[in-house]
Design an enzyme around this catalytic site. Structure first.
Site, PDB file in Angstrom:
ATOM      1  N   SER A   1       2.475  60.616 -13.842  1.00 46.35           N
ATOM      2  CA  SER A   1       2.898  61.350 -12.570  1.00 46.35           C
ATOM      3  C   SER A   1       3.792  62.415 -12.676  1.00 46.35           C
ATOM      4  O   SER A   1       3.865  63.252 -11.856  1.00 46.35           O
ATOM      5  CB  SER A   1       3.373  60.400 -11.369  1.00 46.35           C
ATOM      6  OG  SER A   1       2.178  59.618 -10.875  1.00 46.35           O
TER       7      SER A   1
ATOM      8  N   TYR B   1      -7.552  65.787 -13.375  1.00 47.70           N
ATOM      9  CA  TYR B   1      -6.625  65.030 -12.999  1.00 47.70           C
ATOM     10  C   TYR B   1      -6.399  63.736 -14.050  1.00 47.70           C
ATOM     11  O   TYR B   1      -5.105  63.693 -14.438  1.00 47.70           O
ATOM     12  CB  TYR B   1      -6.836  64.504 -11.607  1.00 47.70           C
ATOM     13  CG  TYR B   1      -5.863  63.244 -11.120  1.00 47.70           C
ATOM     14  CD1 TYR B   1      -4.540  63.989 -10.511  1.00 47.70           C
ATOM     15  CD2 TYR B   1      -5.746  62.097 -11.122  1.00 47.70           C
ATOM     16  CE1 TYR B   1      -3.523  63.103  -9.902  1.00 47.70           C
ATOM     17  CE2 TYR B   1      -4.675  61.327 -10.677  1.00 47.70           C
ATOM     18  CZ  TYR B   1      -3.632  61.854  -9.878  1.00 47.70           C
ATOM     19  OH  TYR B   1      -2.619  60.610  -9.572  1.00 47.70           O
TER      20      TYR B   1
ATOM     21  N   TYR C   1       7.828  57.851  -4.979  1.00 46.73           N
ATOM     22  CA  TYR C   1       7.184  57.112  -4.139  1.00 46.73           C
ATOM     23  C   TYR C   1       7.794  56.366  -2.867  1.00 46.73           C
ATOM     24  O   TYR C   1       8.927  56.962  -2.515  1.00 46.73           O
ATOM     25  CB  TYR C   1       6.295  55.885  -4.863  1.00 46.73           C
ATOM     26  CG  TYR C   1       5.521  56.484  -5.873  1.00 46.73           C
ATOM     27  CD1 TYR C   1       4.286  57.141  -5.841  1.00 46.73           C
ATOM     28  CD2 TYR C   1       6.047  56.025  -7.163  1.00 46.73           C
ATOM     29  CE1 TYR C   1       3.786  57.643  -6.888  1.00 46.73           C
ATOM     30  CE2 TYR C   1       5.180  56.659  -8.472  1.00 46.73           C
ATOM     31  CZ  TYR C   1       4.119  57.578  -8.417  1.00 46.73           C
ATOM     32  OH  TYR C   1       3.451  57.912  -9.207  1.00 46.73           O
TER      33      TYR C   1
ATOM     34  N   LYS D   1       2.829  65.852 -12.281  1.00 48.99           N
ATOM     35  CA  LYS D   1       2.600  66.429 -10.745  1.00 48.99           C
ATOM     36  C   LYS D   1       3.512  67.480 -10.605  1.00 48.99           C
ATOM     37  O   LYS D   1       3.473  68.373  -9.830  1.00 48.99           O
ATOM     38  CB  LYS D   1       2.806  65.233  -9.827  1.00 48.99           C
ATOM     39  CG  LYS D   1       1.703  64.111  -9.609  1.00 48.99           C
ATOM     40  CD  LYS D   1       1.915  62.995  -8.772  1.00 48.99           C
ATOM     41  CE  LYS D   1       0.813  62.200  -8.860  1.00 48.99           C
ATOM     42  NZ  LYS D   1       0.457  61.154  -9.752  1.00 48.99           N
TER      43      LYS D   1
ATOM     44  N   VAL E   1       4.202  56.174 -13.996  1.00 46.43           N
ATOM     45  CA  VAL E   1       3.936  54.527 -14.186  1.00 46.43           C
ATOM     46  C   VAL E   1       4.049  54.555 -15.582  1.00 46.43           C
ATOM     47  O   VAL E   1       3.985  53.304 -16.165  1.00 46.43           O
ATOM     48  CB  VAL E   1       2.533  54.192 -13.443  1.00 46.43           C
ATOM     49  CG1 VAL E   1       2.773  54.142 -12.042  1.00 46.43           C
ATOM     50  CG2 VAL E   1       1.357  54.730 -13.939  1.00 46.43           C
TER      51      VAL E   1
END
Lengths: 313, 313, 313, 313
Positions: free
Chosen positions: A68, A195, A247, A71, A265
């Site tokens: 992530s 992605y 998160y 991102k 992660v």
């Protein structure tokens, strides 16, 4: 203001020693088969300054799956393409609920809460893809990361990408759900292909710390002096990392660490100390909120010892 | 680093002029009858430095109902009483949902997400109350605010308190709901009595800016030099204000303004520029998320013009 | 069509024997202290026909706390008072979620989904109370139940009522929450006082079976021949019992038993076999959905053996 | 007990006349392009008895898209294949929330609440598919419906199937979401291919009424005398139709009509009067809950005039 390299070096080495000694290491992510094979005993840290000088310790030269953390880079790219029209498709608020993702999408009619949750990053990827072939879009993302890191050797781990592609049903559900509200423009499998591949980029702590420098230094890539984003946009991306980067542990990360940061992660975290340094840590074991357990602790110690919190001396 | 008073003065005056000219003013809160009577045309701003010097403009000497802004002070007090055991009753994550409060309480078994939503502030008030009479607890809260503001004239607006008490069914529901999970120790009406009264404290922008200084200056009350909280706690309260201080507009406030802040439905906002200044703005009209519409815009202009964002130059 | 008393007698006796032998008895409700003291080894059953003839077995003469079963009688009364205007305050759909009550109230702006969940029954009680003193309203409810049961000895168990009153925070939260949406007309404590007391009515299986007869026989109280409700209203109340009478176990009860029924946490169930009989069972142990474990099983056996399901021969 | 054909004929004709005269017709479903083209002025009704005698009026010979009504037949088939093990994948409770489907799936870890919401019917279709090619599974479903209707001319409307396949993102999201919890065995596109096609089956009111007879007559297909399901299973399917057959309007349908029924967004409703008749109505305009507006009204009049409610005379 130049970094006190000696002081940083000594703190970074201390922290790596302390992390090596700890027995609480969290749990390695199990849901992507390739990631679950990683040795949880590893820990790396790297601090990069505006001169491209990197202070590192531990497993800082071992490549890991950034997941992530990409991102942050895809958001930066997408803002470059679409500017503030991006915010028609994605919100800017913390997801703020352990009941994540798809519940929120139903309540808010397909608009993901922010670009750092999966749904939001898929919508951002879809925007980057528009008008391109998946291969081109992926190439653009990879080249952008290579550029900001000033390192053309950064690669995608194809085994991880394939593993995600095979097990990505939840992300498919998110993508089709958004598509049912008209949020996605491209065929879902195209967008997800891009992605899954950009999430599978592998970087070392050193590479990641270098890649984050433009956010620490007003939007400029210091090695080349080229502007990646203007200073206001750099501040705003940092603000999003602070409120949404971990998160449902974002509030806790801000409370303890006091820096904008984005976790993956794979166990990595990129943290930004504006005007001071770009920092990458990595340890594969995760806490209950899915963020690197030792990574967060290391950053908390670092900001405390170096006085880098953005919330005051 | 001393404030450039001249520069700040000129920016503050400019902004007050710009705000006076705007016709978009948001909607005055309607749910508390007393608040709905306030003239929406007002705007005040005050910036306080560590010398107790205040630069102000507009209606900065008009007292308004600070409402949820007191949550910052009650949290500070409660942390002084209970330390980190407070976090057994209240979380530290953004509520992150337009479906606020009671839904979240059901999912998380009575534990409010953070101390800056109503449920969380009621739980914090309950902790302050324990072992005391309501009148004593309320006195303690008021004296604490008078102390940090260095102003013994600060008062509770009894008409507002009575108005809230009469119309506080939603807060009663939250309190009884938490009580059903064992989160509340005192009789609900006692806790709510204290809560409704401290929300009804009236302050001017000048008073509020002065009261926030301990958060801008490492936990010290600058006038007296006394320690209110240690520097780490000051940073952590600032972090909570950043992630949770504006309800479901917290992400947007961080993105646009880039400072820790806490808003109230009376139209006030307290914002902290660590090491620089404590800032109060007030304009009664609210945006869709319940935060002062012009207050947020004024702070965005201020941080942009003075370079005070915590997220980079 | 007259009941085959001999056949019913033999089935009822068989079932009571089978229930006595079972070791799986569910869990006695723990949340009201008075109820938690009840011996879980008890089981009673009674079947009443239109002649007032009662076939019973087991502990059918032991009074138990009927709890939510009174919701059937308060609904009947409230429909008599307000007719279809009742449905402005309460819905008619299954709550259909393990995430019960207060979440639903927030999503549906204070309107409870049906009159058989707590929130709905509190709203119904509030309607009965309007224009009366709590004591009068409670008297009216009790007299109505005595009338349909044709038994003036039915009483409220004051110890249970006091126990509920002391521990009713969740119900207080529901009531204040509805009040915040303008659904409640009377002071919350008045309405809850009536509510807690009518839930504390104690009845035997025999009394309860007799009280349900008007629903089995077209709305007429057979002993007196007086009309309680018209036939259409009786059908409609039965329909609500079928779809909403067993909380989030209503679908399963319909599937297995095939009769309209209403359960209470005291372990009782009233079931209606239209045109055939009114049935009451009681066993204090509850299943995961909060319904009498053996009570449901007994009814399933009864309808299977006697062919009384409303869903076909 | 034989139907009074004369009386039924007269009531059915009356109702068709009344429906023709009404100007409130609801809204034709817009989300499947093919369905939105249907003329809202149509109304058909057919009542079939155990002799295969059909009493009909209005547009009872016009084929329409039965849509979700096939869920009754796929459930019946799947129970034949898997028996009660089906209930490991699908629940039996009303969805009971306007916040349908995917929210519920997240809270209940991928298990749909019942077989009559989309998610549940997709899971049921997946079970029927297992061990087969999509074409075979679809053939089996179609042949089963032809068999119970005793009419081999029933066909799939390929234009509707193609339209659904093109616009089925929400259903894809549901399917992938369930797959992420391990609920689905087959490739999602295979299962959805079968699902979209069986929803696209076209039937007339006459055909649909005939197809429902096995549920009205103890599980037997009356024309051939062959057992479709045993009587208990027929009752249980009826119970599920009663509690879950009309989405979030199921409670209201039970309250007003008092028969087990299943609606489809094509505007059809199949209703079962156990022991009396199988009934099909059709009118394309839908109410807010997605059920045929005039269809429901027609059934309410029918049960009232003929005394067919299962909830009492």
């Amino acid at each position: 203001m130049a970094l006190d390299h000696h002081r940083v070096q000594s703190v970074v080495a201390e922290i790596a020693d302390e992390m090596r000694a700890r027995t609480d290491r969290g749990e390695v992510a199990g849901y992507i088969p390739e990631l679950s094979k990683v040795d949880p005993g590893q820990f790396g840290i790297a601090v990069a300054d505006d001169q491209g000088f990197v202070i590192a310790a531990g497993d800082s030269e071992t490549a890991f799956s950034v997941q992530s953390i990409t991102k942050v880079f895809t958001l930066t790219l997408a803002l470059g393409i679409a500017g503030d029209t991006l915010w028609r498709r994605v919100g800017r608020e913390p997801s703020g609920s352990p009941f994540n993702s798809i519940v929120q999408l139903e309540f808010e009619r397909g608009i993901p809460r922010n670009p750092f949750i999966n749904a939001g990053a898929i919508a951002v990827t879809d925007l980057i893809l528009s008008g391109h072939q998946p291969r081109e879009a992926l190439g653009e993302i990879l080249r952008f990361i290579q550029f900001v890191a000033d390192d053309p050797t950064i690669r995608i781990d194809e085994a991880v990408a394939a593993s995600e592609q095979r097990t990505g049903e939840r992300n498919r559900a998110l993508a089709y759900y958004m598509k049912s509200f008209g949020i996605m423009e491209n065929p879902v499998e195209y967008t997800l292909g891009v992605y899954f591949h950009h999430c599978a980029i592998a970087m070392t702590c050193r590479q990641l710390a270098l890649a984050g420098r433009f956010l620490a230094y007003g939007g400029r890539q210091p090695s080349t002096g080229r502007t990646v984003v203007n200073p206001e946009r750099a501040r705003r991306i940092n603000a999003l990392m602070l409120t949404c980067g971990h998160y449902d542990g974002s509030g806790d990360f801000a409370y303890r660490v006091g820096l904008p940061g984005k976790s993956g992660v794979g166990g990595g975290i990129l943290a930004i100390a504006p005007g001071q340094a770009s920092i990458a840590v990595w340890s594969p074991g995760l806490d209950a909120a899915g963020n690197s357990h030792l990574g967060r602790i290391a950053l908390e110690l670092l900001t405390k010892r170096l006085g880098w919190s953005i919330f005051g001396a």
